[in-house]
Scaffold this active site. Structure first.
Site, PDB file in Angstrom:
ATOM      1  N   LYS A   1      13.145 -13.043   5.000  1.00 51.12           N
ATOM      2  CA  LYS A   1      14.248 -13.406   6.059  1.00 51.12           C
ATOM      3  C   LYS A   1      13.932 -13.073   7.787  1.00 51.12           C
ATOM      4  O   LYS A   1      14.808 -12.484   8.089  1.00 51.12           O
ATOM      5  CB  LYS A   1      15.659 -12.561   5.691  1.00 51.12           C
ATOM      6  CG  LYS A   1      16.043 -13.247   4.369  1.00 51.12           C
ATOM      7  CD  LYS A   1      17.337 -12.579   3.640  1.00 51.12           C
ATOM      8  CE  LYS A   1      17.451 -13.013   2.309  1.00 51.12           C
ATOM      9  NZ  LYS A   1      16.832 -12.283   1.316  1.00 51.12           N
TER      10      LYS A   1
ATOM     11  N   ARG B   1      -0.117  -6.662  -1.349  1.00 45.73           N
ATOM     12  CA  ARG B   1      -0.823  -7.590  -1.308  1.00 45.73           C
ATOM     13  C   ARG B   1      -0.110  -8.676   0.050  1.00 45.73           C
ATOM     14  O   ARG B   1       0.970  -8.651   0.182  1.00 45.73           O
ATOM     15  CB  ARG B   1      -0.794  -8.486  -2.314  1.00 45.73           C
ATOM     16  CG  ARG B   1      -0.847 -10.143  -2.093  1.00 45.73           C
ATOM     17  CD  ARG B   1      -2.564 -10.360  -1.997  1.00 45.73           C
ATOM     18  NE  ARG B   1      -3.435 -10.198  -2.913  1.00 45.73           N
ATOM     19  CZ  ARG B   1      -3.698 -10.989  -4.105  1.00 45.73           C
ATOM     20  NH1 ARG B   1      -3.513 -12.351  -3.961  1.00 45.73           N
ATOM     21  NH2 ARG B   1      -4.731 -10.479  -4.849  1.00 45.73           N
TER      22      ARG B   1
ATOM     23  N   ARG C   1      -1.035 -12.792 -11.023  1.00 46.30           N
ATOM     24  CA  ARG C   1      -2.270 -12.115 -11.832  1.00 46.30           C
ATOM     25  C   ARG C   1      -2.384 -10.806 -11.394  1.00 46.30           C
ATOM     26  O   ARG C   1      -2.461  -9.597 -12.184  1.00 46.30           O
ATOM     27  CB  ARG C   1      -3.563 -13.175 -11.510  1.00 46.30           C
ATOM     28  CG  ARG C   1      -4.743 -12.791 -12.241  1.00 46.30           C
ATOM     29  CD  ARG C   1      -5.755 -13.885 -11.639  1.00 46.30           C
ATOM     30  NE  ARG C   1      -5.500 -14.964 -12.434  1.00 46.30           N
ATOM     31  CZ  ARG C   1      -6.484 -15.111 -13.477  1.00 46.30           C
ATOM     32  NH1 ARG C   1      -7.585 -14.479 -13.794  1.00 46.30           N
ATOM     33  NH2 ARG C   1      -6.466 -16.453 -13.924  1.00 46.30           N
ATOM     34  N   THR C   2      -2.749 -10.448  -9.991  1.00 42.02           N
ATOM     35  CA  THR C   2      -3.107  -9.171  -9.508  1.00 42.02           C
ATOM     36  C   THR C   2      -1.928  -8.113  -9.638  1.00 42.02           C
ATOM     37  O   THR C   2      -1.899  -7.050 -10.048  1.00 42.02           O
ATOM     38  CB  THR C   2      -3.351  -9.224  -8.102  1.00 42.02           C
ATOM     39  OG1 THR C   2      -4.740 -10.148  -7.954  1.00 42.02           O
ATOM     40  CG2 THR C   2      -3.970  -7.815  -7.493  1.00 42.02           C
TER      41      THR C   2
ATOM     42  N   HIS D   1     -10.529  -6.817  -0.507  1.00 43.56           N
ATOM     43  CA  HIS D   1      -9.636  -6.743  -2.032  1.00 43.56           C
ATOM     44  C   HIS D   1     -10.586  -5.870  -2.655  1.00 43.56           C
ATOM     45  O   HIS D   1     -11.199  -6.161  -3.968  1.00 43.56           O
ATOM     46  CB  HIS D   1      -9.668  -8.014  -2.730  1.00 43.56           C
ATOM     47  CG  HIS D   1      -8.704  -8.434  -3.803  1.00 43.56           C
ATOM     48  ND1 HIS D   1      -8.141  -7.407  -4.376  1.00 43.56           N
ATOM     49  CD2 HIS D   1      -8.330  -9.539  -4.420  1.00 43.56           C
ATOM     50  CE1 HIS D   1      -7.196  -7.898  -5.483  1.00 43.56           C
ATOM     51  NE2 HIS D   1      -7.282  -8.901  -5.346  1.00 43.56           N
TER      52      HIS D   1
END
Ligand SMILES: [Zn+2]
Lengths: 445, 374
Positions: free
Chosen positions: B89, B111, B61-62, B139
C-alpha cells in the site's frame, strides 16, 4: 538569517550607499587576462570602479574588505541549477537555492525549466524572476523549456519566454528524444541566439538503469547505463547542429567518447560548448558501492577513465564550463532502495573546493579554473557577468584557497542535504560574496 | 549475551566472506541434516526467538524453506509477504523496517525485488538480517546450499571445475555462487550468450564461454540457471527456442564433462529450455538433495546468526553498515573460527533430546513449494 555565528547572509535589497574596497587580494580576471595583487574598488552604484595596485587605494569611508592572502575573482556563474520552485518547494525554493548559491560563491545561476508547472511560458519565467528579486541574493536567469510540458512533442514559445528573460532553452531532466524536434529547435533558436542545452540520454539504452554500466553495476546487480547512452545523443546533436545551425551546449558531459566528439566538433568550427559537473570529475562509479543513493545521478558517475577524460576536457577547453547540476531532493527520496531513489545531488556549496582539487592536482591553472566557473558560462549564456572589467556589475567572490573545513550535510544552506560529500574535508572556502556591489555572504575562516 | 553484541550479525551476501566462515556454516548444516532424518525434527535452540520472513517478492519455495528451518529450531516464525502487507500500500521499506523492529525480532529474512535492499534493512534495524535474495545482487543461502550439495557429492571443493550456465547477468544465485566457489578454491567457468554474459565478469577471474560444449568440457559440476521468458522481451535473445538450441543441457553435452559430473539447478526447471528432461531426471542430477539441504543450511544460518557467540563461532559479525566506503561490505565475518564447527553443532544436536513436539514436515514438501524467482 543564518544560525551559523561565523557566517552572515544579508538580504539587503537596499543599494549599498557607499563604496567598497577589496584590499590586497590576488585579483584574477581571466576575461581581461588580469592576475595581480590589487585593490578592487566598487562604486556607489554597485559597479566595478577601478583596479589599483595592492594597498594603494584610499579607503576613506568606504567599506573595507581585507582580502590579503585570498583570491578575488568574478562571482561564479552556475549555468545548471534546479531550483524546484514553482511546484516542489519542499525540496528547494528560489530563496533557499539563492542562499545556497551565494554561500558557495555563485553570484549568478541559470535555473532549469523542469519545475511544476514547467517553465514553458512567459508567465512562469516572470514568476521565477520576481521570486528571485524578492530573495535578493544571487542573480537568477531562467532557462525555458524546449518543448511544451517537457513532453518532447510541440516546441515551446521561445520568443515569448525570451522577451520575459530566459537565457537558454532546455528540456533538462529529459532528453529531446525526437530528432526532428531537436533539429527544428536548433533552427528556430537562431532567431533569438538562444543556446540549446542538451541533456544527452538515449531512452532505450538507459531504460530502467540506475548507474553506470560496468564492473560495479555488475557486482551490485544494478542495471547500468552504458556510455553509449550518452555519446550516441551527443553525436546526433552535433550532426544536427552541423546541418541546422544554432548553438548547442552539452550539459553535464560525463564520458570519454562524448568529450572527444565535442573536441572534434570544436576543431571543425561548430558552435558547440560543454559543461562538466564537479561530481563527474571528482567521483567515479565506485562511489555507488554500498548502494549509496547520494551517488545516484544522471548521467551516472562513470569509470575512472571517463573521469580522466573529463579532466582533460576541462584542461584543454573542450569542456568550457563547470556547472553543478544542483538537484535538491528530500531525504525520503533518497532514504530508500537504490532503484527507487531520485537522481541527482546538491552541488552549489561544494563547487569551489572540488574544483580547487583539480587545480591542486595540476589539471588546470587558477585562471582557467575561474574562467570555467565564471567567464565561460557567462559567455555561453550571453550574460554581462563573469568579468571584473571596469563598469561591470560588481559580482565578486573572495575565497581562501587553502582554508580547510569539514562539510556537514545537515549544515548545508540548501533545503536539501543530498550530497555524497558528507563529512569530507574540503579545502578552499568562500569568505565573501558580493552581488551588484552588495555583500550578500560572509564567512570567517 | 547482551543485545548490542548481536548487532551487525548479518548474512547479506557471500562477497568477502572467508572460507573459514563458509566451512563453519556448511559443517553446521551437515550436522543439522541429521535432524531432518529423525522422527522428532525439532530442536529447542531458538525457543523464544522470533524470525520474521519478509518476502516482498513471491517465492513460496525459499520462504517455506526458511519457515521450516526456523520452526525446527523452535523459533516463532512470522511471515509477511508483498500482497496483503502495508508495503504493497505504498509504505516505504524504511517504515516497514521500523514497524518490524518494534516487534523485536531476532532476525529478519528478507526477499526483495531490488538489489541492496537487505543491506538497507541492516542499516535501519538492529536485529540480524538474512538476505534471501535481493534483486540481481545476491542470494547467499541458495549458494551455500549449492556448495554444500557439491561438497557432499564430491567430498571437496578445492580444485573442482564448476561451470555455471545461463542468465548470468540477472542472476543473484550465480553471483553468490561465484563468490563462494572462488573462495573455496573451485575453478569457475561461465557460459551464456554475450547479452547475458558481459565481459565485466572477467573481474572475478573466471573463464567466459559463448559455446556451451566448450564450457562444460571436463567439468566436475554443472550449475544450470533458470532462464526467464521476460528476457526475450528485452532482446537478450530472440526466443526461448533459439536459446535452447545453444544452451539447453542435453546428454551429448553432458558427455563432454567428467563421467562423475553432477548437475545442479536452483529450480523450478524449464524443461526443454535450459535443461532436457533426460538430464534433469538423470543420474547426474542432484536437484533433490539441493532441496533437502536447503532447510538444514538455513537452520545453520539462523542458528549461527541468532545465538550469541554460537559455540565455535564466537564474534560472528559483519560488515560495515555505514556510508559507502568502497570496501566489500557484505557477509558474515567470523572473528574466531578456530573451534571446529562440528564441535559446535554436536552441542546443538545433543539438545534435540529435549525437544518437545515433533514437527513432521518432510523436506520433500519444500521441493514442490512453487515458483522461486531466483
Ligand atoms: Zn540533466
Amino acid at each position: 538569517m543564518s544560525s551559523d555565528k561565523s557566517s552572515r547572509c544579508e538580504r539587503g535589497s537596499e543599494r549599498s550607499a557607499r563604496k567598497t574596497v577589496i584590499s590586497k587580494g590576488r585579483v584574477v580576471d581571466p576575461a581581461s587576462d588580469f592576475d595581480e595583487i590589487a585593490d578592487l574598488l566598487v562604486d556607489e552604484d554597485g559597479l566595478i570602479e577601478a583596479l589599483l595596485p595592492g594597498g594603494s587605494a584610499e579607503i576613506g569611508d568606504a567599506e573595507f574588505i581585507d582580502a590579503a592572502g585570498q583570491i578575488v575573482a568574478p562571482g561564479f556563474v552556475d549555468m545548471h541549477v534546479h531550483l524546484r520552485e514553482p511546484g516542489q518547494e519542499y525540496k528547494e525554493t528560489i530563496a533557499s537555492g539563492a542562499k545556497s548559491a551565494v554561500s558557495g560563491g555563485v553570484t549568478s545561476l541559470a535555473c532549469m525549466a523542469n519545475t511544476d508547472p514547467v517553465n514553458d511560458s512567459a508567465a512562469v519565467t516572470r514568476y521565477i524572476i520576481e521570486k528571485a528579486q524578492e530573495a535578493g541574493l544571487a542573480n537568477v536567469f531562467p532557462i525555458g523549456a524546449v518543448s511544451v510540458g517537457l513532453r518532447g512533442e510541440r516546441m515551446a514559445e521561445f520568443g515569448e519566454m525570451y522577451e520575459a528573460g530566459i537565457v537558454a532553452v532546455s528540456d533538462d531532466g529529459m532528453p529531446v528524444a525526437d530528432s526532428a524536434l531537436m533539429r527544428r529547435a536548433l533552427e528556430y533558436s537562431r532567431m533569438f541566439s538562444l543556446p540549446i542545452i542538451a541533456h544527452e540520454e538515449d531512452c532505450g539504452l538507459c531504460q530502467g538503469a540506475v548507474m553506470n554500466e560496468g564492473a560495479t553495476s555488475l557486482r551490485l546487480g544494478l542495471k547500468g547505463m552504458p556510455s553509449a547512452g550518452e555519446s550516441v545523443m551527443v553525436a546526433r546533436d552535433i550532426e544536427l547542429l552541423r546541418a541546422a545551425g544554432g548553438k548547442l551546449h552539452i550539459a553535464h558531459i560525463s564520458c570519454a567518447e562524448a568529450v572527444e566528439m565535442v573536441r572534434v566538433a570544436k576543431r571543425q568550427g561548430l558552435a558547440v560548448t560543454a559543461e562538466a559537473a564537479p561530481h563527474h570529475f571528482t567521483l567515479d562509479e565506485r562511489a555507488v558501492e554500498g548502494y549509496n543513493t547520494n551517488a545516484k545521478m544522471k548521467p551516472p558517475l562513470r569509470s575512472p577513465r571517463d573521469v580522466e577524460a573529463v579532466c582533460e576536457g576541462l584542461a584543454d577547453g573542450t569542456i568550457d564550463a563547470i556547472a553543478t547540476d544542483h538537484a535538491p531532493h528530500h531525504r525520503d527520496e533518497k532514504a530508500c532502495e537504490f532503484d527507487c531513489a531520485a537522481f541527482g545531488i546538491v552541488g552549489l556549496e561544494t563547487m569551489l573546493p572540488l574544483s580547487l582539487e583539480l587545480l591542486r592536482k595540476g589539471v588546470f591553472p587558477l585562471s582557467r579554473m575561474i574562467d570555467a566557473m565564471s567567464s565561460a558560462p557567462a559567455r555561453i549564456l550571453g550574460l554581462d557577468r563573469g568579468s571584473l572589467a571596469v563598469g561591470r556589475p560588481a559580482d565578486i567572490v573572495v575565497f581562501d584557497p587553502d582554508a580547510e573545513w569539514t562539510l556537514i550535510a545537515s549544515e548545508l544552506h540548501s533545503k536539501s542535504k543530498n550530497t555524497p560529500f558528507d563529512n569530507w574535508t574540503m579545502r578552499g572556502r568562500v569568505t565573501r560574496t558580493l552581488v551588484g556591489g552588495r555583500s550578500v555572504w560572509e564567512q570567517q575562516v | 549475551m547482551a543485545v548490542s553484541e548481536r548487532i551487525n550479525r548479518h548474512l547479506l551476501g557471500l562477497e568477502g566472506v572467508s572460507a573459514d566462515d563458509i566451512e563453519v556454516l556448511l559443517d553446521t548444516a551437515e550436522a543439522l541434516t541429521e535432524v531432518s532424518q529423525r522422527d522428532v525434527k525439532k530442536l529447542p535452540t531458538l525457543r523464544g526467538k522470533t524470525v520474521v520472513n519478509l518476502f516482498l517478492e513471491n517465492s513460496t519455495r525459499t520462504r517455506t524453506s526458511f519457515e521450516i528451518a526456523a520452526k525446527r529450531l523452535s523459533a516463532d516464525a512470522v511471515n509477511i509477504s508483498a500482497s496483503g502487507s502495508s508495503f504493497s500500500k505504498g509504505e516505504t521499506l524504511e517504515d516497514t523496517a521500523r514497524n518490524l523492529a518494534a516487534m523485536s525480532p531476532d532476525a529478519i529474512v528478507v526477499r526483495h525485488p531490488y538489489a541492496g535492499a537487505a543491506r538497507f534493512l541492516a542499516e535501519v534495524v538492529s536485529c540480524s538480517i538474512v538476505n534471501a535474495g535481493d534483486g540481481a545482487h545476491e542470494h547467499p543461502t541458495q549458494a551455500l546450499l549449492d556448495i554444500l550439495t557439491i561438497r557432499q557429492h564430491k567430498g571437496r571443493l578445492d580444485g573442482l571445475k564448476v561451470t555455471i550456465v545461463g542468465d548470468l547477468l540477472h542472476s543473484r544465485v550465480a553471483r553468490s555462487n561465484l563468490y563462494g566457489l572462488k573462495t573455496m578454491g573451485a575453478q569457475v567457468c561461465l557460459a551464456g550468450p554475450p547479452t547475458l554474459l558481459p565481459a565485466e565478469f572477467e573481474q572475478y577471474g573466471v573463464e567466459l564461454h559463448y559455446d556451451l560444449a566448450e564450457a562444460v568440457d571436463g567439468a566436475d559440476v554443472i550449475m544450470m540457471l533458470r532462464v526467464q521468458r521476460e528476457r526475450q522481451d528485452g532482446n537478450y535473445f530472440p526466443s526461448l527456442d533459439e536459446y535452447a538450441r545453444y544452451f539447453c543441457l542435453d546428454e551429448d553435452i553432458v558427455g563432454r564433462a567428467k563421467p562423475d559430473v553432477i548437475i545442479l539447478h536452483p529450480g523450478p526447471i524449464n524443461r526443454g529450455v535450459e535443461i532436457s528432461s533426460t538430464v534433469a531426471d538423470g543420474r547426474y542430477s542432484v536437484i533433490m538433495s539441493q532441496v533437502a539441504n536447503g532447510v538444514a543450511l538455513r537452520m545453520a544460518v539462523l542458528y549461527q546468526l541468532i545465538v550469541p557467540g554460537a559455540e565455535g563461532i564466537r564474534g560472528s559479525t559483519l560488515a560495515a553498515t555505514g556510508p559507502a566506503t568502497g570496501a566489500a561490505a557484505t557477509g558474515v565475518v567470523v572473528a574466531d573460527a578456530t573451534a571446529a564447527g562440528a564441535a559446535a553443532t554436536g552441542a546443538v544436536v545433543a539438545d534435540a533430546a529435549a525437544a518437545g513436539d515433533g514437527e513432521k514436515l518432510g523436506a520433500a514438501t519444500v521441493a514442490m513449494g512453487g515458483r522461486d524467482g531466483s
